[in-house]
Design a protein around this motif. Structure first.
Motif: not given
Length: 165
Positions: A50-70
């Motif tokens: 029942h998953a929806r369309e994929p989305v990109n999530v962005r957040y900042v860690t201590r080391h870098a900005q990350e982008v993940h496809h979920v």
């Protein structure tokens, strides 16, 4: 089941039986429990169906900005299946509930019912079943609009609904 106050029920999501006391969940199961009428178990594969369309999530860690496809199911959509143990004498009683998301390693995060509800806080919390193309054994709670991943919970094995106050 009684309908949630904020979304129509998703009638085709398969709900499994709760294992007897003392018997652990399988590694691909998530228990929904707490101040609800019936506890239930859902298998990650059923959730992913029942998953929806994929989305990109962005957040900042201590080391870098990350982008993940979920890809996954909005938390409010899953919780629309829950019948809260409501107190009819309390005004807007559903707003007294929180959702405690717990991982396999006991990391836990609390979200309020009101912040999850699309007609109130609409925080867009998602139970991701696929992360960067990889199908997960257990879902990851993702809060896409958070600037950090502190409320991301990997390997969610329990969602517990609790009335506070």
């Amino acid at each position: 089941m009684e309908q949630s106050p904020f979304l129509p029920q998703q009638s085709d999501l398969h709900l499994g039986q709760v294992p007897p006391p003392g018997r652990p969940l399988r590694s691909d199961q998530l228990l929904v429990t707490g101040d609800i009428v019936h506890d239930w178990v859902i298998v990650t594969a059923d959730l992913h169906a029942h998953a929806r369309e994929p989305v990109n999530v962005r957040y900042v860690t201590r080391h870098a900005q990350e982008v993940h496809h979920v890809q996954g199911v909005p938390l409010h959509q899953l919780l629309a299946r829950v019948s809260l143990r409501r107190d009819g004498h309390r005004k807007k009683d559903h707003l007294s509930f929180v959702v405690l998301a717990r991982s396999e390693d006991d990391y836990q995060v609390v979200l309020s019912w009101a912040e999850i509800a699309p007609d109130l806080g609409a925080c867009a919390a998602l139970l991701a079943t696929r992360y960067n193309g990889r199908l997960l054994t257990r879902p990851t709670l993702v809060v896409p609009h958070d600037g950090q991943a502190n409320r991301y919970v990997r390997g969610v094995c329990r969602l517990q609904l609790v009335r506070v106050g």
